[in-house]
Design a protein around this motif. Structure first.
Motif, PDB file in Angstrom:
ATOM      1  N   ASP A 270       0.833  -1.206   0.000  1.00  0.00           N
ATOM      2  CA  ASP A 270       0.000   0.000   0.000  1.00  0.00           C
ATOM      3  C   ASP A 270       0.864   1.252   0.000  1.00  0.00           C
ATOM      4  N   ALA A 271       2.041   1.135   0.606  1.00  0.00           N
ATOM      5  CA  ALA A 271       2.988   2.245   0.667  1.00  0.00           C
ATOM      6  C   ALA A 271       4.379   1.660   0.879  1.00  0.00           C
ATOM      7  N   VAL A 272       5.393   2.419   0.489  1.00  0.00           N
ATOM      8  CA  VAL A 272       6.780   1.964   0.611  1.00  0.00           C
ATOM      9  C   VAL A 272       7.612   3.062   1.260  1.00  0.00           C
ATOM     10  N   ILE A 273       8.517   2.630   2.152  1.00  0.00           N
ATOM     11  CA  ILE A 273       9.462   3.556   2.771  1.00  0.00           C
ATOM     12  C   ILE A 273      10.883   3.134   2.416  1.00  0.00           C
ATOM     13  N   LEU A 274      11.676   4.093   1.944  1.00  0.00           N
ATOM     14  CA  LEU A 274      13.101   3.895   1.710  1.00  0.00           C
ATOM     15  C   LEU A 274      13.848   4.634   2.811  1.00  0.00           C
ATOM     16  N   PRO A 275      14.301   3.914   3.854  1.00  0.00           N
ATOM     17  CA  PRO A 275      15.046   4.583   4.923  1.00  0.00           C
ATOM     18  C   PRO A 275      16.494   4.773   4.485  1.00  0.00           C
ATOM     19  N   GLY A 276      17.325   5.301   5.362  1.00  0.00           N
ATOM     20  CA  GLY A 276      18.721   5.409   4.986  1.00  0.00           C
ATOM     21  C   GLY A 276      19.572   6.168   5.978  1.00  0.00           C
ATOM     22  N   VAL A 277      20.744   5.588   6.263  1.00  0.00           N
ATOM     23  CA  VAL A 277      21.772   6.246   7.060  1.00  0.00           C
ATOM     24  C   VAL A 277      23.108   5.865   6.433  1.00  0.00           C
ATOM     25  N   GLY A 278      23.965   6.853   6.186  1.00  0.00           N
ATOM     26  CA  GLY A 278      25.258   6.545   5.594  1.00  0.00           C
ATOM     27  C   GLY A 278      25.557   7.434   4.411  1.00  0.00           C
ATOM     28  N   ALA A 279      26.274   6.902   3.427  1.00  0.00           N
ATOM     29  CA  ALA A 279      26.711   7.662   2.262  1.00  0.00           C
ATOM     30  C   ALA A 279      25.955   7.210   1.018  1.00  0.00           C
ATOM     31  N   ILE A 280      25.667   8.147   0.131  1.00  0.00           N
ATOM     32  CA  ILE A 280      24.817   7.868  -1.028  1.00  0.00           C
ATOM     33  C   ILE A 280      25.476   6.911  -2.014  1.00  0.00           C
ATOM     34  N   GLY A 281      26.798   6.966  -2.163  1.00  0.00           N
ATOM     35  CA  GLY A 281      27.466   6.071  -3.104  1.00  0.00           C
ATOM     36  C   GLY A 281      27.239   4.612  -2.735  1.00  0.00           C
ATOM     37  N   ALA A 282      27.434   4.299  -1.456  1.00  0.00           N
ATOM     38  CA  ALA A 282      27.211   2.930  -0.980  1.00  0.00           C
ATOM     39  C   ALA A 282      25.741   2.559  -1.071  1.00  0.00           C
ATOM     40  N   ALA A 283      24.867   3.515  -0.783  1.00  0.00           N
ATOM     41  CA  ALA A 283      23.423   3.249  -0.831  1.00  0.00           C
ATOM     42  C   ALA A 283      22.979   2.909  -2.248  1.00  0.00           C
ATOM     43  N   MET A 284      23.394   3.695  -3.224  1.00  0.00           N
ATOM     44  CA  MET A 284      22.980   3.435  -4.597  1.00  0.00           C
ATOM     45  C   MET A 284      23.573   2.131  -5.114  1.00  0.00           C
ATOM     46  N   LEU A 285      24.777   1.811  -4.707  1.00  0.00           N
ATOM     47  CA  LEU A 285      25.381   0.538  -5.113  1.00  0.00           C
ATOM     48  C   LEU A 285      24.556  -0.635  -4.598  1.00  0.00           C
ATOM     49  N   GLU A 286      24.157  -0.567  -3.319  1.00  0.00           N
ATOM     50  CA  GLU A 286      23.343  -1.635  -2.750  1.00  0.00           C
ATOM     51  C   GLU A 286      21.995  -1.744  -3.458  1.00  0.00           C
ATOM     52  N   LEU A 287      21.358  -0.615  -3.718  1.00  0.00           N
ATOM     53  CA  LEU A 287      20.066  -0.634  -4.403  1.00  0.00           C
ATOM     54  C   LEU A 287      20.184  -1.258  -5.788  1.00  0.00           C
ATOM     55  N   LYS A 288      21.217  -0.903  -6.525  1.00  0.00           N
ATOM     56  CA  LYS A 288      21.389  -1.429  -7.878  1.00  0.00           C
ATOM     57  C   LYS A 288      21.727  -2.915  -7.862  1.00  0.00           C
ATOM     58  N   GLN A 289      22.614  -3.324  -6.959  1.00  0.00           N
ATOM     59  CA  GLN A 289      23.006  -4.734  -6.902  1.00  0.00           C
ATOM     60  C   GLN A 289      21.828  -5.643  -6.567  1.00  0.00           C
ATOM     61  N   ARG A 290      20.873  -5.120  -5.803  1.00  0.00           N
ATOM     62  CA  ARG A 290      19.699  -5.905  -5.411  1.00  0.00           C
ATOM     63  C   ARG A 290      18.510  -5.691  -6.342  1.00  0.00           C
ATOM     64  N   GLY A 291      18.699  -4.875  -7.379  1.00  0.00           N
ATOM     65  CA  GLY A 291      17.619  -4.593  -8.306  1.00  0.00           C
ATOM     66  C   GLY A 291      16.534  -3.707  -7.735  1.00  0.00           C
ATOM     67  N   LEU A 292      16.832  -3.055  -6.627  1.00  0.00           N
ATOM     68  CA  LEU A 292      15.814  -2.258  -5.945  1.00  0.00           C
ATOM     69  C   LEU A 292      15.625  -0.891  -6.580  1.00  0.00           C
ATOM     70  N   ASP A 293      16.606  -0.416  -7.316  1.00  0.00           N
ATOM     71  CA  ASP A 293      16.414   0.858  -8.019  1.00  0.00           C
ATOM     72  C   ASP A 293      15.277   0.734  -9.030  1.00  0.00           C
ATOM     73  N   ALA A 294      15.262  -0.357  -9.784  1.00  0.00           N
ATOM     74  CA  ALA A 294      14.184  -0.588 -10.748  1.00  0.00           C
ATOM     75  C   ALA A 294      12.859  -0.835 -10.037  1.00  0.00           C
ATOM     76  N   SER A 295      12.897  -1.572  -8.924  1.00  0.00           N
ATOM     77  CA  SER A 295      11.670  -1.846  -8.159  1.00  0.00           C
ATOM     78  C   SER A 295      11.038  -0.556  -7.663  1.00  0.00           C
ATOM     79  N   LEU A 296      11.850   0.352  -7.152  1.00  0.00           N
ATOM     80  CA  LEU A 296      11.328   1.609  -6.626  1.00  0.00           C
ATOM     81  C   LEU A 296      10.759   2.481  -7.734  1.00  0.00           C
ATOM     82  N   ARG A 297      11.406   2.492  -8.889  1.00  0.00           N
ATOM     83  CA  ARG A 297      10.866   3.271 -10.009  1.00  0.00           C
ATOM     84  C   ARG A 297       9.525   2.698 -10.465  1.00  0.00           C
ATOM     85  N   ARG A 298       9.414   1.374 -10.501  1.00  0.00           N
ATOM     86  CA  ARG A 298       8.139   0.769 -10.890  1.00  0.00           C
ATOM     87  C   ARG A 298       7.052   1.085  -9.873  1.00  0.00           C
ATOM     88  N   PHE A 299       7.410   0.998  -8.591  1.00  0.00           N
ATOM     89  CA  PHE A 299       6.409   1.282  -7.562  1.00  0.00           C
ATOM     90  C   PHE A 299       5.946   2.739  -7.643  1.00  0.00           C
TER      91      PHE A 299
END
Length: 206
Positions: A40-69
């Motif tokens: 029904d809703a999605v939360i993207l939390p985050g603590v740390g540095a953006i470079g590491a965060a985006m790497l993790e999102l991409k490696q897990r395919g979550l960047d595409a998942s979030l765009r679709r959502f």
């Protein structure tokens, strides 16, 4: 409401889950695309540095998942680093492409004197970014000047100024506190750490 908290190894996920459960929502911590798309809703939390965060999102395919959502027009909330991930690009320790869900740049906040420390940590009163205050945004109905908790060194500068819906004063500067474009919302502050006002916000937007 079933709220999915995106699991990508970065963020105060348990604090966010507890706050949502207190508000009466069902929570699920997951990196599964099917679970994200059916939420029904999605939360993207985050603590740390953006470079590491985006790497993790991409490696897990979550960047595409979030765009679709985001295309489903259901609430998507980015918190702190999660808010910054919504931007187009970040200058934190280099140049990093982000999700580009709310076009804008992440830039370092600049102290005006030695007494202003970075990262900036503390409670600050938020104000609406226009003469209409928060009318027509996810904050609509909430009182302005509510104090919320911030910990950050960088801020979101949206390409379209109207996407910045709230700010706080840091010295003589106006620092972005929240951004919104349609169903996509980002808070630089931590609602899960902002006491009754933070809980009130989570109850209001979900």
């Amino acid at each position: 409401m079933r709220v999915v908290i995106v699991d990508y190894g970065m963020g105060n996920v348990f604090s966010v889950a507890r706050a949502l459960q207190f508000c009466g929502h069902t929570t699920e911590l997951t990196a599964n695309d099917a679970s994200i798309q059916s939420a029904d809703a999605v939360i993207l939390p985050g603590v740390g540095a953006i470079g590491a965060a985006m790497l993790e999102l991409k490696q897990r395919g979550l960047d595409a998942s979030l765009r679709r959502f985001a295309e489903r027009e259901r609430p998507l909330l980015g918190i702190c680093l999660g808010m910054q991930a919504l931007a187009t690009i970040s200058e934190e320790f280099g140049t990093h492409a982000c999700l580009n869900l709310i076009p804008g740049q992440i830039k370092k906040i600049q102290p005006e004197h030695d007494g202003m420390k970075v990262p900036n940590i503390g409670w600050y009163a938020m104000q609406g970014s226009t003469a209409q205050g928060w009318q027509g945004t996810s904050f609509d109905g909430l009182e302005e000047n509510a104090a919320t908790y911030f910990v950050h060194s960088y801020q979101f500068i949206p390409d379209n100024a109207t996407d910045a819906i709230a700010f706080y004063r840091w010295g003589n500067q106006s620092i972005t506190a929240a951004v919104q474009r349609n169903n996509i919302l980002g808070t630089q502050f931590h609602p899960e750490k902002s006491g009754p006002e933070g809980l009130k916000l989570l109850q209001h937007i979900f």
